[in-house]
Design an enzyme around this catalytic site. Sequence first.
Site, mmCIF file in Angstrom:
data_model
loop_
_atom_site.group_PDB
_atom_site.id
_atom_site.type_symbol
_atom_site.label_atom_id
_atom_site.label_comp_id
_atom_site.label_asym_id
_atom_site.label_seq_id
_atom_site.Cartn_x
_atom_site.Cartn_y
_atom_site.Cartn_z
ATOM 1 N N THR A 275 0.869 -1.196 0.000
ATOM 2 C CA THR A 275 0.000 0.000 0.000
ATOM 3 C C THR A 275 0.896 1.234 0.000
ATOM 4 O O THR A 275 2.057 1.166 0.350
ATOM 5 C CB THR A 275 -0.838 0.065 1.290
ATOM 6 N N ASP A 276 0.297 2.369 -0.373
ATOM 7 C CA ASP A 276 1.044 3.599 -0.143
ATOM 8 C C ASP A 276 0.946 3.909 1.354
ATOM 9 O O ASP A 276 0.209 3.274 2.105
ATOM 10 C CB ASP A 276 0.480 4.744 -1.008
ATOM 11 N N TRP A 277 1.684 4.919 1.789
ATOM 12 C CA TRP A 277 1.797 5.250 3.212
ATOM 13 C C TRP A 277 0.418 5.356 3.886
ATOM 14 O O TRP A 277 -0.367 6.257 3.575
ATOM 15 C CB TRP A 277 2.546 6.578 3.357
ATOM 16 N N ASN A 278 0.121 4.397 4.755
ATOM 17 C CA ASN A 278 -1.133 4.405 5.514
ATOM 18 C C ASN A 278 -2.375 4.469 4.623
ATOM 19 O O ASN A 278 -3.448 4.877 5.032
ATOM 20 C CB ASN A 278 -1.181 5.560 6.521
ATOM 21 N N SER A 279 -2.249 4.069 3.356
ATOM 22 C CA SER A 279 -3.432 4.181 2.503
ATOM 23 C C SER A 279 -4.460 3.122 2.877
ATOM 24 O O SER A 279 -5.638 3.266 2.543
ATOM 25 C CB SER A 279 -3.063 4.091 1.022
#
Length: 743
Positions: A275-279
């Site tokens: 995932t992207d950062w905390n997505s």
Amino acid sequence: MRIFKIFAAILAAGLVSSFAAPKDDVESRVEELLAKMTLEEKIGQMNQLSYSRVEPMMAAAKSGSLGSVLNLVDPATINRIQRAAVEESRLGIPVLFSRDVIHGFKTIFPIPLGMAASFDPEVVEAGARMAAEEATASGIRWTFSPMLDIARDPRWGRVAEGSGEDPYLDSRMAEAMVRGYQTDNLADPTAMAACIKHFVGYGAAEGGRDYNSTNIPPTLMHNVYLPPFEAAVKAGAQTAMTSFNDNDGIPSTGNRYLLRDVLREDWGFDGFVVTDWNSAGEMVVHGFAEDNKDAGRIALNAGVDMDMTTRAFVDYIPELIAEGKVKMEDVDNAVRNILRVKFRLGLFENPYVEEGLTEKEFYAEDHLAVAKKAAEESVILLQNNNNVLPLKGVKRLVVTGPMADAPYDQMGTWVFDGNERHTVTPLAALRDMYGKDVEIIYEPGVKYVRSDDTSDIAAAVNATKGADAVVAFVGEEARLSGEAHSLADIDLLGAQSELLAALKATGKPVVAVVMAGRPMTIGKDLANCDAMLYSFHPGTMGGPAIADLLFGKAVPSAKTPMSFLRLVGQVPLYYNHNMTGRPTNRPIRLLADLPVEQNQTSVGGTSNYLDVEHTPLFPFGFGLSYTTFEYSNIKLDKEVYGMNDVIRVEFDLKNTGDIDATEVAQLYTRDLVGSVARPVRELKKFDRIDLKAGESKHIIFELPVAELAFYNSELVKVVEPGKFQLWVAGDSDSGSPLSFEVK
Ligand code: GLC
């Protein structure tokens, strides 16, 4: 040299095994290891944490609950954490260390939009290779690059990180970066896994505002936004990153169609998805998940393998399994995907980074040389009235503007590890390289790009007295583009335009050099300079590159990877648009010449504005040279082609000037009638062609008819019989079409 040193060390340690483990060997090793893993150890592999302090990382590594770390680049600390994982955890699974190595690690290359402007996959591959050599010397074996988001809106700050508006150019850049990062032997200690991001459609953020919703319909998704990702998968990209945006209400991190149907089923991707950062956690904010536990459920079921920083997997998967909300099979497959990449990278044989390599690799001479070449090839000549460039006979040169000596901002966005002390600015380069023969007079004129203070402009104007020419370096600071840095107004900021106007008023030849992270609306500034060189933040060696371009030791060859707007109100504006039912293909009457109280239907009736030309200021693929080129004798080998044919285009290209130069010849096609309306032009091939002064070359381009395919409204990829047009030209708006038919 380096690889043999490491190989010798491993041989000595008796740890030798085949670096490039054969495919079936990897699969059997994955299965053998997976069978030994507890649920906690499996979930640990699916967990990526951003480095904070070494103690919690060591603890997580020892307990086998740390699959990957981002944002740690110190070799000794990396080895400490790695030893905890490899020598103290139960199964000794190595940690994968990652970093955003976007356009260089220590040696900073032009931002990716600038690299794309080179239309030179070779230099892009070389740059990626050198970035990998420097990053892996620190222990990084996974980069979050290439960013492949098609971008049609320069308000969006992240246009800086991608390759612009065209799927074909973006695809060639993607392949080049994947090859450069990964090589053809992932187990090579200088190889690092690529990460194709942001999957997918992030660049279509409404309003050009970062993280905003996108509404890309299926045919556009498949014909424009997905192709570069497919090209990168075919080139062997080992990881993919989900994007922050929701498309038509579905966040990519929870989009099963994208992650399972397209990426896995259609394309056969066998790496892993992060995932992207905390997505994952942001799906709660989107209103798509109840809480982080629900987000973990949605992400895993959609096809995500590794969770960047939310802890949605590591905290909740045991409960979700117990509640029957996720399947053990999906956990196992996620872990398989992650282990597969780790085995391919040779991490089990070679988990540690040799300390002390960095001095040799960082800013190596060959790296700086390629960074300079890339910068030279990335600077676009937009205007050159009276052939002011290259500078000739100049004995006194005024250098001014806030970007003339801005070592930090010259590197551009997404630079975590480059150091501005190594940046060579244009002022430094001009003094060093040309200062013997040319008196360089420096006056800042405007101290900083956002400064409205005009008090220093007079000194710059005065300095022009007795000077032969003026070069004004203007543009954007690095932080005005990149993530979360969108702008609604993309004119030159502060007093920069005033500086150019004041310099123009001196009557001296004025050259503007723009360094920016996006195509800015510089139309009014063109009137206040004789020549304009446009550089997307050129990186460490931007100064020497621009100095040689100014004096003609290098000749501009770059082309615009994105359309340049006349006014920001034109956005979105891109060359590969549909015709519409009412194209504007004749001069329109603008506001200035409209009579008062004219009747309602007297003007327009086509897709134009009343207050500005509807066309771009500069089209995609545009760029001037210090010479001129002539395309002639453009011929097709047939008039009618079958589905399995290859279209053979021949043409002559002549350098009609007196300077050796390079032209990026471009081939475009148009499908005149389709089951869905097709774009007015689509780039299908390009090539950089070197021509000596006066030289002519006979060029052959070959285009398989199969490459005319598009996804129809049933999302079936087809070539439809019918009439087509084809152009060979120096940009997306030039040339005359040839016609052919496909039966
Ligand atoms: C950021 C970016 C992504 C980057 C990641 C890790 O938010 O969106 O491109 O790779 O986080 O830094």
